[in-house]
Design a protein around this motif. Sequence first.
Motif, PDB file in Angstrom:
ATOM      1  N   SER A 325      29.563  49.968  31.535  1.00  0.00           N
ATOM      2  CA  SER A 325      29.029  49.296  32.573  1.00  0.00           C
ATOM      3  C   SER A 325      29.210  47.554  32.841  1.00  0.00           C
ATOM      4  CB  SER A 325      27.461  49.623  32.655  1.00  0.00           C
ATOM      5  OG  SER A 325      27.402  50.721  32.821  1.00  0.00           O
ATOM      6  N   ALA A 326      29.297  47.268  31.512  1.00  0.00           N
ATOM      7  CA  ALA A 326      29.482  45.600  31.494  1.00  0.00           C
ATOM      8  C   ALA A 326      30.270  45.238  30.631  1.00  0.00           C
ATOM      9  CB  ALA A 326      27.866  44.872  31.393  1.00  0.00           C
ATOM     10  N   ILE A 327      30.770  43.986  30.790  1.00  0.00           N
ATOM     11  CA  ILE A 327      31.281  43.241  29.468  1.00  0.00           C
ATOM     12  C   ILE A 327      31.070  41.828  29.350  1.00  0.00           C
ATOM     13  CG2 ILE A 327      33.438  44.526  29.757  1.00  0.00           C
ATOM     14  CD1 ILE A 327      34.637  42.208  31.175  1.00  0.00           C
ATOM     15  N   ALA A 328      30.895  41.222  28.255  1.00  0.00           N
ATOM     16  CA  ALA A 328      30.921  39.851  28.038  1.00  0.00           C
ATOM     17  C   ALA A 328      32.013  39.216  28.146  1.00  0.00           C
ATOM     18  CB  ALA A 328      30.070  39.477  26.549  1.00  0.00           C
ATOM     19  N   ALA A 329      32.203  38.087  29.009  1.00  0.00           N
ATOM     20  CA  ALA A 329      33.813  37.526  29.061  1.00  0.00           C
ATOM     21  C   ALA A 329      33.388  35.891  28.974  1.00  0.00           C
ATOM     22  CB  ALA A 329      34.220  38.027  30.584  1.00  0.00           C
ATOM     23  N   LEU A 330      34.548  35.199  28.432  1.00  0.00           N
ATOM     24  CA  LEU A 330      34.617  33.740  28.607  1.00  0.00           C
ATOM     25  C   LEU A 330      34.670  33.181  29.889  1.00  0.00           C
ATOM     26  CD1 LEU A 330      36.641  33.246  25.334  1.00  0.00           C
ATOM     27  CD2 LEU A 330      34.199  33.022  25.474  1.00  0.00           C
ATOM     28  N   PRO A 331      34.150  32.323  30.240  1.00  0.00           N
ATOM     29  CA  PRO A 331      34.005  31.775  31.530  1.00  0.00           C
ATOM     30  C   PRO A 331      35.788  31.422  31.865  1.00  0.00           C
ATOM     31  CG  PRO A 331      32.920  29.958  30.328  1.00  0.00           C
ATOM     32  CD  PRO A 331      32.972  31.404  29.498  1.00  0.00           C
ATOM     33  N   GLY A 332      36.186  31.433  33.041  1.00  0.00           N
ATOM     34  CA  GLY A 332      37.659  30.976  33.313  1.00  0.00           C
ATOM     35  C   GLY A 332      37.489  29.466  33.387  1.00  0.00           C
ATOM     36  N   LEU A 333      38.618  28.753  33.332  1.00  0.00           N
ATOM     37  CA  LEU A 333      38.696  27.337  33.289  1.00  0.00           C
ATOM     38  C   LEU A 333      39.162  26.884  34.809  1.00  0.00           C
ATOM     39  CD1 LEU A 333      41.217  26.754  30.097  1.00  0.00           C
ATOM     40  CD2 LEU A 333      38.494  26.498  30.593  1.00  0.00           C
ATOM     41  N   GLY A 334      38.562  25.664  35.284  1.00  0.00           N
ATOM     42  CA  GLY A 334      38.840  25.019  36.438  1.00  0.00           C
ATOM     43  C   GLY A 334      38.393  26.241  37.803  1.00  0.00           C
ATOM     44  N   GLY A 335      37.223  27.024  37.391  1.00  0.00           N
ATOM     45  CA  GLY A 335      36.776  27.756  38.644  1.00  0.00           C
ATOM     46  C   GLY A 335      37.629  28.991  38.658  1.00  0.00           C
ATOM     47  N   GLN A 336      38.518  29.198  37.705  1.00  0.00           N
ATOM     48  CA  GLN A 336      39.164  30.591  37.823  1.00  0.00           C
ATOM     49  C   GLN A 336      38.178  31.700  37.422  1.00  0.00           C
ATOM     50  OE1 GLN A 336      42.519  30.100  35.361  1.00  0.00           O
ATOM     51  NE2 GLN A 336      43.394  28.752  36.547  1.00  0.00           N
ATOM     52  N   ALA A 337      38.634  33.019  37.519  1.00  0.00           N
ATOM     53  CA  ALA A 337      37.718  34.255  37.238  1.00  0.00           C
ATOM     54  C   ALA A 337      37.696  34.121  35.819  1.00  0.00           C
ATOM     55  CB  ALA A 337      38.550  35.396  37.886  1.00  0.00           C
ATOM     56  N   PRO A 338      36.820  35.041  35.295  1.00  0.00           N
ATOM     57  CA  PRO A 338      36.451  34.926  34.004  1.00  0.00           C
ATOM     58  C   PRO A 338      37.437  35.762  33.173  1.00  0.00           C
ATOM     59  CG  PRO A 338      34.395  35.662  35.040  1.00  0.00           C
ATOM     60  CD  PRO A 338      35.417  35.199  36.220  1.00  0.00           C
ATOM     61  N   THR A 339      37.898  35.585  31.869  1.00  0.00           N
ATOM     62  CA  THR A 339      38.606  36.213  31.402  1.00  0.00           C
ATOM     63  C   THR A 339      38.588  37.691  31.100  1.00  0.00           C
ATOM     64  OG1 THR A 339      37.881  35.749  29.126  1.00  0.00           O
ATOM     65  CG2 THR A 339      39.399  34.111  29.989  1.00  0.00           C
ATOM     66  N   GLY A 340      39.378  38.706  30.758  1.00  0.00           N
ATOM     67  CA  GLY A 340      39.157  39.895  30.413  1.00  0.00           C
ATOM     68  C   GLY A 340      38.597  40.310  29.203  1.00  0.00           C
ATOM     69  N   SER A 341      38.742  41.236  28.560  1.00  0.00           N
ATOM     70  CA  SER A 341      37.816  41.907  27.591  1.00  0.00           C
ATOM     71  C   SER A 341      38.019  40.994  26.253  1.00  0.00           C
ATOM     72  CB  SER A 341      38.414  43.260  26.970  1.00  0.00           C
ATOM     73  OG  SER A 341      37.735  43.573  25.786  1.00  0.00           O
ATOM     74  N   ILE A 342      37.005  40.670  25.645  1.00  0.00           N
ATOM     75  CA  ILE A 342      37.044  40.083  24.361  1.00  0.00           C
ATOM     76  C   ILE A 342      36.319  40.811  23.259  1.00  0.00           C
ATOM     77  CG2 ILE A 342      37.270  37.645  25.376  1.00  0.00           C
ATOM     78  CD1 ILE A 342      34.116  37.246  24.882  1.00  0.00           C
ATOM     79  N   GLY A 343      36.418  42.118  23.341  1.00  0.00           N
ATOM     80  CA  GLY A 343      35.802  42.943  22.391  1.00  0.00           C
ATOM     81  C   GLY A 343      34.199  43.045  22.416  1.00  0.00           C
ATOM     82  N   LEU A 344      33.512  42.801  23.420  1.00  0.00           N
ATOM     83  CA  LEU A 344      32.222  42.916  23.891  1.00  0.00           C
ATOM     84  C   LEU A 344      32.116  43.609  25.019  1.00  0.00           C
ATOM     85  CD1 LEU A 344      31.056  39.277  22.696  1.00  0.00           C
ATOM     86  CD2 LEU A 344      30.791  41.340  21.519  1.00  0.00           C
TER      87      LEU A 344
END
Length: 458
Positions: A325-344
């Motif tokens: 249902s959900a993932i934890a993701a690092l925020p994107g740089l410069g207003g970009q979308a968050p990154t993909g899977s980081i194993g959480l």
Amino acid sequence: MSEPHGPAGDASRHGGDGRPDPWAAPGHEDRSASGSRWSGDPWGQAPAGHDAFPPPYDPYRAGPPAPDAARTEAFGPSPGPGGEPHPPSPSPARRSPARWIGAGSLVLVLGVVGGFAGGLLQDELSEARDGTYPAVSLPSPSAGSTERPAGSVAGIAAAALPSVVALQVQGSQGAGTGSGFVLDAPTDGGSFVLTNNHVIAGADPDGVVVVFQDGRQAPGRVVGADASYDLAVVRVERTGLRALPFGDSSGVVVGDPVVAVGAPLGLQGTVTEGIVSALNRPVTAGASQDDASYIQAIQTDAAINPGNSGGPLLNAAGEVIGINSAIAALPGLGGQAPTGSIGLGFSIPSEQARRTAEQLIRTGRAVHPVIKVSLDGTYRGQGVRIVDQPGAVEAGGPGDRAGLQPGDVVLAIDGRPVTEPSELIVDIRAREPGETVTLSVRRGPESVDVPVTLEADG
């Protein structure tokens, strides 16, 4: 191949400034502005009775080429040792052609021989490079098999893939994709698919299409959905589908192997594997209070990305122990979308999903257990505080009947510490109405245990 040109184009190439052409071969004409000249002529004019091109230079004669007959007549023969003029030398134009022809023939013969030898060498190199060795044969690969043990990742995937679907959703806010799986809830003329609420939220009445692993598609109708649990059930008019069985999420331990199946980024039939990395992880998702989801989640490091939502998390027996249902993701740089899977990644436990899906199919809505108290979101001390105002504990509700009071601080539920309001809400929502929990409460200088029997909302 194109010839080189100077910066001034043809003017530079043909000596338009009166200077010798730097690209011209020695002995060729130089048509300058001062008239026709040929290089090598120190007198600057063509000899009378000759072409504009000079006679070829004789390499076998010492010294520079002799002046031709016209110049000899004009300037007189050069004196000999005794002051007598030398007899005229034979014209180089009469001796050099034979020698030049001979030299040219030699060059031609050498070129032919060299070309022939080069051709043979090229043929040999080509044969070696092309690998044309008729006697060579490579052993055939040993016979393979696509059969895999039932408990392997490949075996789990092979059994689960026919039951996992992709959902294509169209609504006023745009289009999206998600995942789901077939429930073991037979009905006349159709089947039920479980997915996340946020996958189908905002869909048009006819905006859900279910895509099966075999490529077939069927329109889907939302039977019921619940934002708080982030679950939804969709019905499709198709029978004969294989359902996935639910496993016991209460028997899962950290370190168990798991497999996630779904359509991340729209890539249907994707399988990833990992382990259970944490249990009872309180997760609150949603952009606002109205669509907030509270999940007592199973955490996994199996790769989960947008599009995996609603797909199953399977144990080693191929049973559903969670809904991704959900993932934890690092925020994107410069207003970009968050990154993909980081194993959480976080999954709704199967027991919660099974109970909610059954309620949605039967009544179209889910039941939420509550204690009917208001929590103070501004409190920053230990535990979770009930708002210290009259009415914070609803009169006649479960909390009021248990003796909870405004200003009480809840330190733990059934012995598990809580530090944020969402943690207490998530824990209570993961239970059933009628179940009793014990709250450890600090009231002034005292600490007391307060048993509370949960009640259904509404």
